[in-house]
Scaffold this motif. Structure first.
Motif, PDB file in Angstrom:
ATOM      1  N   ASP A  97      67.791  12.361  38.791  1.00 56.98           N
ATOM      2  CA  ASP A  97      66.413  12.602  39.262  1.00 56.98           C
ATOM      3  C   ASP A  97      65.280  12.883  40.212  1.00 56.98           C
ATOM      4  OD1 ASP A  97      66.437   9.681  38.246  1.00 56.98           O
ATOM      5  OD2 ASP A  97      66.959   8.683  39.148  1.00 56.98           O
ATOM      6  N   VAL A  98      64.196  13.491  40.322  1.00 58.08           N
ATOM      7  CA  VAL A  98      62.660  14.185  41.325  1.00 58.08           C
ATOM      8  C   VAL A  98      62.483  13.435  41.054  1.00 58.08           C
ATOM      9  CG1 VAL A  98      62.001  14.652  38.669  1.00 58.08           C
ATOM     10  CG2 VAL A  98      62.013  16.184  40.768  1.00 58.08           C
ATOM     11  N   ASP A  99      61.909  13.845  42.275  1.00 65.94           N
ATOM     12  CA  ASP A  99      60.585  13.193  43.804  1.00 65.94           C
ATOM     13  C   ASP A  99      60.138  14.306  44.093  1.00 65.94           C
ATOM     14  OD1 ASP A  99      59.505  11.418  45.178  1.00 65.94           O
ATOM     15  OD2 ASP A  99      61.413  10.806  46.668  1.00 65.94           O
ATOM     16  N   ILE A 100      58.609  14.243  43.115  1.00 69.91           N
ATOM     17  CA  ILE A 100      57.818  15.075  43.663  1.00 69.91           C
ATOM     18  C   ILE A 100      57.024  14.405  45.699  1.00 69.91           C
ATOM     19  CG2 ILE A 100      56.080  16.101  43.539  1.00 69.91           C
ATOM     20  CD1 ILE A 100      57.299  16.330  40.243  1.00 69.91           C
ATOM     21  N   SER A 101      57.514  14.829  46.243  1.00 70.19           N
ATOM     22  CA  SER A 101      56.312  13.839  47.170  1.00 70.19           C
ATOM     23  C   SER A 101      54.951  13.779  47.380  1.00 70.19           C
ATOM     24  CB  SER A 101      56.858  14.696  48.770  1.00 70.19           C
ATOM     25  OG  SER A 101      55.388  16.050  48.498  1.00 70.19           O
ATOM     26  N   ALA A 102      54.146  14.425  46.822  1.00 63.82           N
ATOM     27  CA  ALA A 102      52.301  14.095  45.793  1.00 63.82           C
ATOM     28  C   ALA A 102      52.366  13.419  45.025  1.00 63.82           C
ATOM     29  CB  ALA A 102      52.017  15.324  46.114  1.00 63.82           C
ATOM     30  N   THR A 103      53.145  12.441  44.622  1.00 60.54           N
ATOM     31  CA  THR A 103      53.454  11.374  43.136  1.00 60.54           C
ATOM     32  C   THR A 103      53.867  10.114  43.592  1.00 60.54           C
ATOM     33  OG1 THR A 103      53.227  11.056  40.989  1.00 60.54           O
ATOM     34  CG2 THR A 103      54.638  13.202  41.784  1.00 60.54           C
ATOM     35  N   PRO A 104      53.117   8.926  43.498  1.00 59.41           N
ATOM     36  CA  PRO A 104      54.340   8.254  43.256  1.00 59.41           C
ATOM     37  C   PRO A 104      54.978   7.588  41.914  1.00 59.41           C
ATOM     38  CG  PRO A 104      51.909   7.354  43.170  1.00 59.41           C
ATOM     39  CD  PRO A 104      51.832   9.142  42.887  1.00 59.41           C
ATOM     40  N   PHE A 105      54.218   7.810  41.208  1.00 62.18           N
ATOM     41  CA  PHE A 105      55.284   8.191  39.778  1.00 62.18           C
ATOM     42  C   PHE A 105      57.153   8.543  40.133  1.00 62.18           C
ATOM     43  CE2 PHE A 105      56.661  10.141  36.254  1.00 62.18           C
ATOM     44  CZ  PHE A 105      56.981   9.226  35.795  1.00 62.18           C
ATOM     45  N   THR A 106      57.283   9.545  40.702  1.00 58.10           N
ATOM     46  CA  THR A 106      58.462   9.498  40.410  1.00 58.10           C
ATOM     47  C   THR A 106      59.270   8.090  40.700  1.00 58.10           C
ATOM     48  OG1 THR A 106      58.407  11.028  42.647  1.00 58.10           O
ATOM     49  CG2 THR A 106      57.972  12.299  40.320  1.00 58.10           C
ATOM     50  N   ASN A 107      58.884   7.151  41.258  1.00 53.74           N
ATOM     51  CA  ASN A 107      59.611   5.992  41.610  1.00 53.74           C
ATOM     52  C   ASN A 107      60.032   5.366  40.194  1.00 53.74           C
ATOM     53  OD1 ASN A 107      59.890   5.771  44.801  1.00 53.74           O
ATOM     54  ND2 ASN A 107      58.158   6.450  44.224  1.00 53.74           N
TER      55      ASN A 107
END
Length: 191
Positions: A97-107
């Protein structure tokens, strides 16, 4: 099916507007995040494409401003990452997966992909992208499903690399409703 959602930070100013389309062949995510970190404003646009099982296939991210920069990645189902020039990113080997720190969506990506039942827990490796720096590192995370209902679920989320933990409330589609002290959803529409 198409979803649109907005989140705002608990503290400070900012907003994210996300559009998600789910079709037979896959899931398309297109989002813009405007915010600030250490009193410095940033604007980031990202696009993620997943297969029908919510496995990330491509990620494109563009940071706007005086130091504009673009990142583009591709990943296969085994967690082999390459950049826009097809150069292997061996440091990210095994990240699904990818986790972009500025968004809750990537969870939402691992929550939907894993489909955990109450009491189940899974450790995963993710490609973490810090915003606005655009630093990219592998991070180990754990998701534990605490409860589910027709209206949504509650997960215990842990960033094992950084020693951080919180509980995430998600709706029936797996989109974060509340990321305590970080983000809260302010609007959504499903059509």
């Amino acid at each position: 099916m198409e979803w649109s959602a907005m989140w705002v930070p608990w503290i400070g100013t900012g907003i994210e507007h996300l559009r998600l389309q789910q079709i037979d062949k896959g899931i398309y995510i297109d989002s813009v995040v405007v915010g600030s970190k250490h009193k410095q404003p940033f604007r980031v646009w990202y696009k993620i494409y997943c297969d029908s099982e919510w496995r990330v296939q491509t990620c494109l991210l563009h940071r706007y401003g005086p130091r504009s920069r673009e990142l583009k990645f591709q990943v296969d189902s085994q967690g082999h990452w390459v950049d826009a020039d097809n150069i292997s990113l061996s440091a990210l080997e095994g990240c699904i997966d990818v986790d972009i720190s500025a968004t809750p969506f990537t969870n939402t990506l691992p929550i939907r992909r894993l489909s955990l039942l109450p009491g189940q827990s899974t450790d995963i490796l993710v490609t973490y992208i810090s915003i606005p720096e655009l630093e990219i590192v592998p991070v180990k995370k754990r998701y534990t499903c605490l409860e589910t209902s027709d209206n949504g679920s509650l997960y215990h989320y842990e960033n094992l690399t950084r020693g951080f933990a919180t509980e995430l409330h998600v709706d029936a589609q797996g989109l974060v409703l509340d990321y305590p002290e970080v983000w809260k959803r302010s609007w959504n529409e499903f059509f």
